[in-house]
Write a protein that holds these residues in place. Sequence first.
Motif, short mmCIF file in Angstrom:
data_model
loop_
_atom_site.label_atom_id
_atom_site.label_comp_id
_atom_site.label_asym_id
_atom_site.label_seq_id
_atom_site.Cartn_x
_atom_site.Cartn_y
_atom_site.Cartn_z
N VAL A 139 46.17 44.34 49.44
CA VAL A 139 45.54 43.06 49.18
C VAL A 139 44.12 43.31 48.68
O VAL A 139 43.31 43.92 49.37
CB VAL A 139 45.49 42.19 50.46
CG1 VAL A 139 44.75 40.88 50.18
CG2 VAL A 139 46.91 41.90 50.95
N ARG A 140 43.84 42.83 47.48
CA ARG A 140 42.51 43.00 46.89
C ARG A 140 41.88 41.62 46.69
O ARG A 140 42.38 40.83 45.89
CB ARG A 140 42.58 43.73 45.56
CG ARG A 140 43.06 45.17 45.65
CD ARG A 140 42.73 45.91 44.36
NE ARG A 140 43.24 47.27 44.36
CZ ARG A 140 42.94 48.17 43.43
NH1 ARG A 140 42.13 47.85 42.43
NH2 ARG A 140 43.44 49.38 43.49
N VAL A 141 40.80 41.36 47.39
CA VAL A 141 40.07 40.11 47.20
C VAL A 141 38.92 40.36 46.23
O VAL A 141 38.60 41.50 45.91
CB VAL A 141 39.55 39.56 48.54
CG1 VAL A 141 40.69 39.22 49.47
CG2 VAL A 141 38.59 40.55 49.20
N GLY A 142 38.32 39.28 45.75
CA GLY A 142 37.26 39.42 44.77
C GLY A 142 37.74 40.07 43.49
O GLY A 142 36.98 40.78 42.82
N THR A 143 39.00 39.82 43.13
CA THR A 143 39.61 40.48 41.97
C THR A 143 40.27 39.43 41.08
O THR A 143 41.50 39.26 41.09
CB THR A 143 40.66 41.52 42.42
OG1 THR A 143 40.09 42.39 43.40
CG2 THR A 143 41.15 42.35 41.25
N LEU A 146 48.63 42.42 45.90
CA LEU A 146 48.20 41.03 45.78
C LEU A 146 46.75 40.99 45.34
O LEU A 146 45.89 41.65 45.95
CB LEU A 146 48.39 40.29 47.11
CG LEU A 146 48.09 38.79 47.10
CD1 LEU A 146 49.00 38.05 48.07
CD2 LEU A 146 46.63 38.48 47.45
N LEU A 147 46.46 40.22 44.30
CA LEU A 147 45.11 40.11 43.75
C LEU A 147 44.61 38.68 43.93
O LEU A 147 45.25 37.73 43.49
CB LEU A 147 45.11 40.46 42.26
CG LEU A 147 45.78 41.79 41.86
CD1 LEU A 147 45.80 41.94 40.35
CD2 LEU A 147 45.07 42.96 42.53
N GLU A 148 43.46 38.54 44.58
CA GLU A 148 42.88 37.23 44.84
C GLU A 148 41.46 37.19 44.26
O GLU A 148 40.66 38.08 44.51
CB GLU A 148 42.85 36.95 46.34
CG GLU A 148 41.97 35.79 46.78
CD GLU A 148 42.32 34.47 46.11
OE1 GLU A 148 41.40 33.77 45.67
OE2 GLU A 148 43.53 34.15 46.01
N ALA A 149 41.18 36.14 43.49
CA ALA A 149 39.87 36.04 42.83
C ALA A 149 38.74 35.80 43.83
O ALA A 149 37.63 36.32 43.67
CB ALA A 149 39.91 34.92 41.79
N ALA A 150 39.00 35.00 44.86
CA ALA A 150 37.95 34.70 45.84
C ALA A 150 37.74 35.87 46.78
O ALA A 150 38.48 36.85 46.76
CB ALA A 150 38.33 33.44 46.63
N GLU A 151 36.75 35.74 47.62
CA GLU A 151 36.43 36.82 48.56
C GLU A 151 37.30 36.75 49.81
O GLU A 151 37.25 37.66 50.64
CB GLU A 151 34.95 36.77 48.95
CG GLU A 151 34.00 37.05 47.80
CD GLU A 151 34.23 38.44 47.19
OE1 GLU A 151 34.54 39.39 47.93
OE2 GLU A 151 34.09 38.56 45.96
N THR A 152 38.07 35.69 49.96
CA THR A 152 38.99 35.57 51.09
C THR A 152 40.30 34.97 50.59
O THR A 152 40.33 34.28 49.57
CB THR A 152 38.43 34.65 52.19
OG1 THR A 152 38.16 33.35 51.64
CG2 THR A 152 37.15 35.22 52.79
N VAL A 153 41.38 35.25 51.29
CA VAL A 153 42.66 34.64 50.96
C VAL A 153 42.82 33.33 51.73
O VAL A 153 42.03 33.02 52.60
CB VAL A 153 43.83 35.60 51.28
CG1 VAL A 153 43.72 36.86 50.44
CG2 VAL A 153 43.87 35.94 52.77
N GLY A 154 43.85 32.58 51.40
CA GLY A 154 44.12 31.34 52.11
C GLY A 154 44.15 30.11 51.24
O GLY A 154 44.77 29.11 51.58
N GLY A 155 43.43 30.14 50.10
CA GLY A 155 43.42 28.98 49.20
C GLY A 155 42.86 27.76 49.87
O GLY A 155 41.74 27.76 50.38
#
Length: 515
Positions: A258-262, A44-53
Amino acid sequence: MAEAPAPAVLAARAAETRIVVIGGGIGGLLAARECAKVGMRVTLLEAAETVGGAIRRTELDGIVLDAGAESFATRGGHVRALLEELDLTDRIVAPAAGPAWLSGIPGVGAAPLPVGGLLGIPANPFQDDVRRIIGWSGAWRAYVDRVRPPLTIGHQLSLGRLVASRMGAKVRDRLVAPVTTGVYSASPDDVDVDVAAPGLNAALTRVGSLSGAVQALRDTAAAGAAKAPGAAVEGLVGGMTVLIDALVAELARLEVEVRVGTPVERVARDGAGWRVVAVDDSDEPTDDEPTEDEPAEGEPAVDAPAETDSPENEFLADAVIVATEESVARALLAETVPALAATDAAEAPQIELVTLLLDAPALDAVPRGTGVLTVPGSHTAKALTHSTAKWDWVREAAGGRHVVRVSFGAQGEPAATAALDDDAAVTLALSEASALLGVPLPASSLVAAERSRYIQSQPASIIGSGERRSAARSAVQRTPGLAVVGAWLAGTGLAQVVPDAVTEADRLRRDLLWD
């Protein structure tokens, strides 16, 4: 019918199947969970530094609070079922009883929102709390609905036009518009009757009046034969981020990476599979690192190393699930799903929420109930929630202080705070809170504040939303190995996003493992 694969075959296929989920909001987290729990290898790739939206937390003077979504609709039971699976049922709480208020009423100011209606439509226009808001002239105009010939009744798509034609502009503007603006961030003219209030058109035709139809639907709901449109909400002790924390813990147990900041910049076909390319900032030199043209002192110049087949910022997958907001999803899929570009994009307003922690004893009496809606055009804020009046756990955590959430922005109306810096936005929110609550709130009462912003996907209740979403989803589903989840396709709110994410992930799993 083809024979189903043996369990051992399915397990082996799952173990060899790689899934990349782009986006770590609730839709992305659930889709990743659905794939991982059958043994698929998920990143899972998340652009922000935390998940949750849109589900996020903040901490104000040691108090952990929701800085985004604070509750979920109980309709359908999907969210509660998820909470049961995650062993969180002991955290579920209902909001405190008490009416919401309405502010900005011409000639009146503020008053409790009338009880016994539906989306603001009254069952009895002469009811005291209704008449107080629309006046005698408005009540008599609304009563015309009861005596209009049944032959004039037809199927009306627009909620606002239906209400105005049957009961008059005052009912639409002073009662219905504050509700639709506060709940859907939309004008009642843009709200689809059949989606926002299922059965209302049919009841109107059967009963002969709009007010009678409202009463009929309420009577049916009270008898237990159906749930009333606009179902109740519940929350979680500790905030809705408790759900996010539980999902993240479960993904870790299922060995999801899970990769944040990505942030992802490209999604492309790679043979029968996919290549997902994340933004690569690894080659940006630091102050202590030489650039490509400047070798380190004492070291010979060398050619840049050849790229490997799969750099660290690239991810190969058998399938991709896009779980971002609409504009990002459309940009990422423009190359691989050209049919999606041919569908209409929806207007998605930016909503700003300012959370205030106040030392204001004048609010102890809860002067305006659990929250305030506004008559459109009367205030710069669209709504206010008095969180310490609405949620017992927030009141206990605040220790005698008060938490107030002020929201700005709606469809076709940019947030009044959008062009302001944080200090100015907080100042405006404090001023609006004072006006909406009817209590002086000087700057000295402010203990701490948090400003957050998010893009609100178009609610499913907006006219034409269903057709737009169906066209977009059809374009996506015709592309093998691809799924898209999230509020822009499911409709806003956890009650819609949760089952949609599960359904789409299940569809993708079946295509990959069974076909």
